[in-house]
Scaffold this motif. Sequence first.
Motif, PDB file in Angstrom:
ATOM      1  N   GLY A  23       0.831  -1.199   0.000  1.00 25.89           N
ATOM      2  CA  GLY A  23       0.000   0.000   0.000  1.00 25.89           C
ATOM      3  C   GLY A  23       0.861   1.242   0.000  1.00 25.89           C
ATOM      4  O   GLY A  23       2.081   1.171   0.160  1.00 25.89           O
ATOM      5  N   ARG A  24       0.216   2.390  -0.191  1.00 24.04           N
ATOM      6  CA  ARG A  24       0.945   3.656  -0.170  1.00 24.04           C
ATOM      7  C   ARG A  24       1.617   3.848   1.186  1.00 24.04           C
ATOM      8  O   ARG A  24       1.066   3.451   2.208  1.00 24.04           O
ATOM      9  CB  ARG A  24      -0.004   4.818  -0.425  1.00 24.04           C
ATOM     10  N   ALA A  25       2.801   4.420   1.162  1.00 18.44           N
ATOM     11  CA  ALA A  25       3.547   4.663   2.399  1.00 18.44           C
ATOM     12  C   ALA A  25       2.750   5.618   3.287  1.00 18.44           C
ATOM     13  O   ALA A  25       2.339   6.690   2.850  1.00 18.44           O
ATOM     14  CB  ALA A  25       4.924   5.243   2.082  1.00 18.44           C
ATOM     15  N   HIS A  26       2.496   5.170   4.501  1.00 17.27           N
ATOM     16  CA  HIS A  26       1.734   5.963   5.471  1.00 17.27           C
ATOM     17  C   HIS A  26       2.172   5.506   6.854  1.00 17.27           C
ATOM     18  O   HIS A  26       2.409   4.310   7.078  1.00 17.27           O
ATOM     19  CB  HIS A  26       0.233   5.712   5.271  1.00 17.27           C
ATOM     20  N   ASP A  27       2.258   6.430   7.786  1.00 20.53           N
ATOM     21  CA  ASP A  27       2.725   6.102   9.133  1.00 20.53           C
ATOM     22  C   ASP A  27       1.877   5.031   9.809  1.00 20.53           C
ATOM     23  O   ASP A  27       2.383   4.276  10.638  1.00 20.53           O
ATOM     24  CB  ASP A  27       2.747   7.354  10.018  1.00 20.53           C
ATOM     25  N   ASP A  28       0.599   4.960   9.482  1.00 20.15           N
ATOM     26  CA  ASP A  28      -0.302   4.012  10.146  1.00 20.15           C
ATOM     27  C   ASP A  28      -0.545   2.724   9.362  1.00 20.15           C
ATOM     28  O   ASP A  28      -1.363   1.906   9.773  1.00 20.15           O
ATOM     29  CB  ASP A  28      -1.652   4.683  10.422  1.00 20.15           C
ATOM     30  N   PHE A  29       0.123   2.551   8.222  1.00 22.91           N
ATOM     31  CA  PHE A  29      -0.159   1.383   7.377  1.00 22.91           C
ATOM     32  C   PHE A  29       0.095   0.066   8.111  1.00 22.91           C
ATOM     33  O   PHE A  29      -0.779  -0.807   8.157  1.00 22.91           O
ATOM     34  CB  PHE A  29       0.652   1.450   6.082  1.00 22.91           C
ATOM     35  N   ALA A  30       1.267  -0.095   8.699  1.00 25.82           N
ATOM     36  CA  ALA A  30       1.592  -1.352   9.391  1.00 25.82           C
ATOM     37  C   ALA A  30       0.654  -1.586  10.574  1.00 25.82           C
ATOM     38  O   ALA A  30       0.183  -2.711  10.787  1.00 25.82           O
ATOM     39  CB  ALA A  30       3.050  -1.357   9.846  1.00 25.82           C
ATOM     40  N   TYR A  59       5.626   3.557  -1.611  1.00 28.37           N
ATOM     41  CA  TYR A  59       4.847   2.386  -1.197  1.00 28.37           C
ATOM     42  C   TYR A  59       5.592   1.608  -0.116  1.00 28.37           C
ATOM     43  O   TYR A  59       6.808   1.695  -0.007  1.00 28.37           O
ATOM     44  CB  TYR A  59       4.582   1.450  -2.390  1.00 28.37           C
ATOM     45  N   LEU A  60       4.832   0.831   0.640  1.00 23.64           N
ATOM     46  CA  LEU A  60       5.398  -0.099   1.610  1.00 23.64           C
ATOM     47  C   LEU A  60       4.912  -1.493   1.286  1.00 23.64           C
ATOM     48  O   LEU A  60       3.730  -1.700   0.976  1.00 23.64           O
ATOM     49  CB  LEU A  60       4.946   0.249   3.036  1.00 23.64           C
ATOM     50  N   GLY A  61       5.812  -2.449   1.361  1.00 23.13           N
ATOM     51  CA  GLY A  61       5.458  -3.856   1.260  1.00 23.13           C
ATOM     52  C   GLY A  61       5.588  -4.474   2.639  1.00 23.13           C
ATOM     53  O   GLY A  61       6.599  -4.265   3.321  1.00 23.13           O
ATOM     54  N   LEU A  62       4.566  -5.170   3.082  1.00 20.04           N
ATOM     55  CA  LEU A  62       4.572  -5.814   4.381  1.00 20.04           C
ATOM     56  C   LEU A  62       4.413  -7.312   4.212  1.00 20.04           C
ATOM     57  O   LEU A  62       3.696  -7.766   3.324  1.00 20.04           O
ATOM     58  CB  LEU A  62       3.412  -5.320   5.253  1.00 20.04           C
ATOM     59  N   THR A  63       5.049  -8.070   5.080  1.00 21.88           N
ATOM     60  CA  THR A  63       4.773  -9.494   5.182  1.00 21.88           C
ATOM     61  C   THR A  63       4.226  -9.735   6.575  1.00 21.88           C
ATOM     62  O   THR A  63       4.886  -9.445   7.573  1.00 21.88           O
ATOM     63  CB  THR A  63       6.037 -10.351   4.952  1.00 21.88           C
TER      64      THR A  63
END
Length: 91
Positions: A23-30, A59-63
């Motif tokens: 998703g788009r890079a955002h402080d609250d994404f994770a 963007y940020l990629g999370l696993t």
Amino acid sequence: MKPIRPEDSLITYPCDFPIKVMGRAHDDFARAMADVARGFDPAFDPGTIEIRPSSSGNYLGLTLTVRVISREQLDDLYRALHGHEMVSVVL
């Protein structure tokens, strides 16, 4: 969608299942994705989230590695993540 019989599944439940979310890079994404994961796995530890920014930083990629106990739970989790307003892609 036709149900998959347990003996035909490639996944043996219960198991720890990694899900990739972008998703788009955002402080609250994770934190937001951890909240969704906790809805399906109350013992989910947000400290285990692997975070990778895109090369441009947009963007940020999370696993997220979530403990799943059934195909239905996993499908519901995918739907919840995919439907979240902050999510672009779920793999």
